[in-house]
Design a protein around this motif. Structure first.
Motif, PDB file in Angstrom:
ATOM      1  N   UNK A  74      25.692  60.611  78.275  1.00 29.48           N
ATOM      2  CA  UNK A  74      24.276  60.841  77.979  1.00 29.48           C
ATOM      3  C   UNK A  74      23.406  59.773  78.630  1.00 29.48           C
ATOM      4  N   UNK A  75      23.881  58.542  78.578  1.00 27.14           N
ATOM      5  CA  UNK A  75      23.137  57.435  79.213  1.00 27.14           C
ATOM      6  C   UNK A  75      23.072  57.625  80.726  1.00 27.14           C
ATOM      7  N   UNK A  76      24.175  58.050  81.315  1.00 28.58           N
ATOM      8  CA  UNK A  76      24.199  58.291  82.758  1.00 28.58           C
ATOM      9  C   UNK A  76      23.224  59.393  83.154  1.00 28.58           C
ATOM     10  N   UNK A  77      22.952  60.297  82.205  1.00 32.93           N
ATOM     11  CA  UNK A  77      22.014  61.392  82.475  1.00 32.93           C
ATOM     12  C   UNK A  77      20.598  61.066  82.007  1.00 32.93           C
ATOM     13  N   UNK A  78      20.338  59.782  81.764  1.00 35.11           N
ATOM     14  CA  UNK A  78      18.973  59.343  81.556  1.00 35.11           C
ATOM     15  C   UNK A  78      18.505  59.149  80.138  1.00 35.11           C
ATOM     16  N   UNK A  79      19.368  59.356  79.133  1.00 40.39           N
ATOM     17  CA  UNK A  79      18.940  59.243  77.740  1.00 40.39           C
ATOM     18  C   UNK A  79      18.824  57.790  77.297  1.00 40.39           C
ATOM     19  N   UNK A  80      17.886  57.553  76.408  1.00 41.90           N
ATOM     20  CA  UNK A  80      17.769  56.268  75.714  1.00 41.90           C
ATOM     21  C   UNK A  80      18.506  56.427  74.385  1.00 41.90           C
ATOM     22  N   UNK A  81      19.458  55.536  74.112  1.00 45.17           N
ATOM     23  CA  UNK A  81      20.348  55.762  72.981  1.00 45.17           C
ATOM     24  C   UNK A  81      20.234  54.718  71.876  1.00 45.17           C
ATOM     25  N   UNK A  82      20.450  55.200  70.663  1.00 40.78           N
ATOM     26  CA  UNK A  82      20.638  54.359  69.487  1.00 40.78           C
ATOM     27  C   UNK A  82      21.984  54.740  68.896  1.00 40.78           C
ATOM     28  N   UNK A  83      22.643  53.788  68.241  1.00 41.83           N
ATOM     29  CA  UNK A  83      23.985  54.056  67.711  1.00 41.83           C
ATOM     30  C   UNK A  83      24.164  53.385  66.355  1.00 41.83           C
ATOM     31  N   UNK A 139      21.606  49.649  75.261  1.00 44.05           N
ATOM     32  CA  UNK A 139      21.141  50.096  73.952  1.00 44.05           C
ATOM     33  C   UNK A 139      20.607  48.910  73.153  1.00 44.05           C
ATOM     34  N   UNK A 140      19.400  49.047  72.628  1.00 44.29           N
ATOM     35  CA  UNK A 140      18.768  47.974  71.867  1.00 44.29           C
ATOM     36  C   UNK A 140      18.816  48.235  70.365  1.00 44.29           C
ATOM     37  N   UNK A 141      19.395  49.366  69.984  1.00 39.00           N
ATOM     38  CA  UNK A 141      19.480  49.700  68.564  1.00 39.00           C
ATOM     39  C   UNK A 141      20.902  50.091  68.222  1.00 39.00           C
ATOM     40  N   UNK A 142      21.597  49.239  67.467  1.00 34.35           N
ATOM     41  CA  UNK A 142      22.898  49.592  66.928  1.00 34.35           C
ATOM     42  C   UNK A 142      23.050  48.867  65.596  1.00 34.35           C
ATOM     43  N   UNK A 143      23.320  49.659  64.558  1.00 32.67           N
ATOM     44  CA  UNK A 143      23.357  49.126  63.205  1.00 32.67           C
ATOM     45  C   UNK A 143      24.587  49.627  62.461  1.00 32.67           C
ATOM     46  N   UNK A 144      25.071  48.806  61.558  1.00 36.38           N
ATOM     47  CA  UNK A 144      26.126  49.218  60.643  1.00 36.38           C
ATOM     48  C   UNK A 144      25.542  50.221  59.658  1.00 36.38           C
ATOM     49  N   UNK A 145      26.280  51.312  59.390  1.00 36.50           N
ATOM     50  CA  UNK A 145      25.805  52.310  58.441  1.00 36.50           C
ATOM     51  C   UNK A 145      26.980  52.940  57.713  1.00 36.50           C
ATOM     52  N   UNK A 146      26.885  52.996  56.396  1.00 40.11           N
ATOM     53  CA  UNK A 146      27.902  53.613  55.557  1.00 40.11           C
ATOM     54  C   UNK A 146      27.444  55.020  55.207  1.00 40.11           C
ATOM     55  N   UNK A 147      28.056  56.027  55.831  1.00 40.11           N
ATOM     56  CA  UNK A 147      27.599  57.410  55.635  1.00 40.11           C
ATOM     57  C   UNK A 147      27.884  57.926  54.234  1.00 40.11           C
ATOM     58  N   UNK A 148      28.712  57.214  53.451  1.00 39.07           N
ATOM     59  CA  UNK A 148      28.993  57.651  52.090  1.00 39.07           C
ATOM     60  C   UNK A 148      27.904  57.209  51.116  1.00 39.07           C
ATOM     61  N   UNK A 149      26.990  56.363  51.590  1.00 33.06           N
ATOM     62  CA  UNK A 149      25.908  55.866  50.733  1.00 33.06           C
ATOM     63  C   UNK A 149      24.574  56.322  51.305  1.00 33.06           C
ATOM     64  N   UNK A 150      23.867  57.149  50.556  1.00 30.04           N
ATOM     65  CA  UNK A 150      22.602  57.673  51.059  1.00 30.04           C
ATOM     66  C   UNK A 150      21.567  56.575  51.237  1.00 30.04           C
TER      67      UNK A 150
END
Length: 270
Positions: A29-38, A58-69
């Protein structure tokens, strides 16, 4: 020539290391021009993924627990500020939940907690993220893509509860597609073939599975992770603007096979 995702903003969930399907999709996706967050699972994962995120700027990458809303709400709130309230696509490559040993032996022995955790992590996490990003996706011809496996449609030895979870995930995609289509949001599923990843290492007799699928697929090999990543571009870009609610296989055709007996070619009798 314009790149397929030029000017688009995307969120990728589920990058675990350089071998993960999510990472290869993110890189493509990045190679095809997208700006990404993860997002990443925990502090232990960070040391593997941080160099990857930095390598694509990528300037946005954060820890996230998907089991906790509440965890999802906090991180998606930060994402809203980072992308100024705009989001064009989401890649959901999140799975897990079975207790140790539950991907081996008899399916009937699956624990209640293992069943519930598998559904929460592998299926409902998509809904939780979408609820928190809906205002960013709405009316942008946005695309959402998750990742399944053939074990959601047919029984695969040692896949057990994850097969049931993937079946639920694919049904979830159809219902989400029907629900969100009125707001210009497409929801699809990509189903890669047998590929070596960290998650796949938990499947018993995985090497045998790889050999079997390669030997019996129409192309007589397994699909590569790069082929999976390239296929994702169809679902995430404007090229797939008329596709929603679908599960698309990228598995060298293995899912179409039934009984594949070795038949010798008839010799030319002249």
């Amino acid at each position: 020539m314009n790149k397929l995702l030029q000017g688009k903003k995307g969120l990728v969930l589920g990058v675990a290391n350089e071998h993960s399907i999510a990472w290869h999709i993110a890189k493509k996706c990045w190679e095809e021009g997208a700006e990404l967050a993860s997002t990443y699972q925990n502090e232990k994962t960070l040391r593997f993924v941080q160099p990857l995120f930095e390598s694509i700027g990528s300037k946005f990458y954060h820890e996230m627990d998907v089991t906790r809303e509440d965890s999802v709400q906090v991180v998606m709130g930060k994402l809203r500020e980072h992308f100024e309230g705009e989001l064009d696509f989401i890649v959901h490559s999140v799975a897990g939940g079975p207790k140790k040993g539950e991907l081996e032996g008899r399916f009937i022995q699956t624990s209640r907690q293992g069943f519930m955790d598998s559904m929460l992590i592998s299926v409902f996490s998509l809904n939780v993220v979408l609820k928190e990003t809906l205002d960013m996706l709405r009316n942008r011809d946005a695309a959402v893509m998750t990742v399944s496996y053939m074990g959601g449609e047919r029984v695969v030895t040692n896949y057990n509860i994850m097969g049931v979870a993937k079946a639920a995930l694919e049904s979830n995609v159809r219902y989400l597609a029907a629900d969100l289509g009125r707001e210009g949001i497409r929801v699809n599923c990509l189903s890669p073939g047998t590929i070596k990843t960290r998650a796949a290492s938990g499947i018993g007799a995985f090497n045998q599975l790889i050999e079997h699928t390669a030997a019996h697929s129409p192309l007589r090999r397994n699909a590569t992770v790069d082929e999976v990543a390239k296929a994702s571009l169809l679902l995430l870009s404007d090229w797939g603007s008329g596709i929603t609610g679908e599960t698309i296989y990228v598995d060298a055709g293995f899912h179409i096979t039934g009984v594949d007996l070795p038949i010798e070619e008839e010799k030319d009798r002249g």
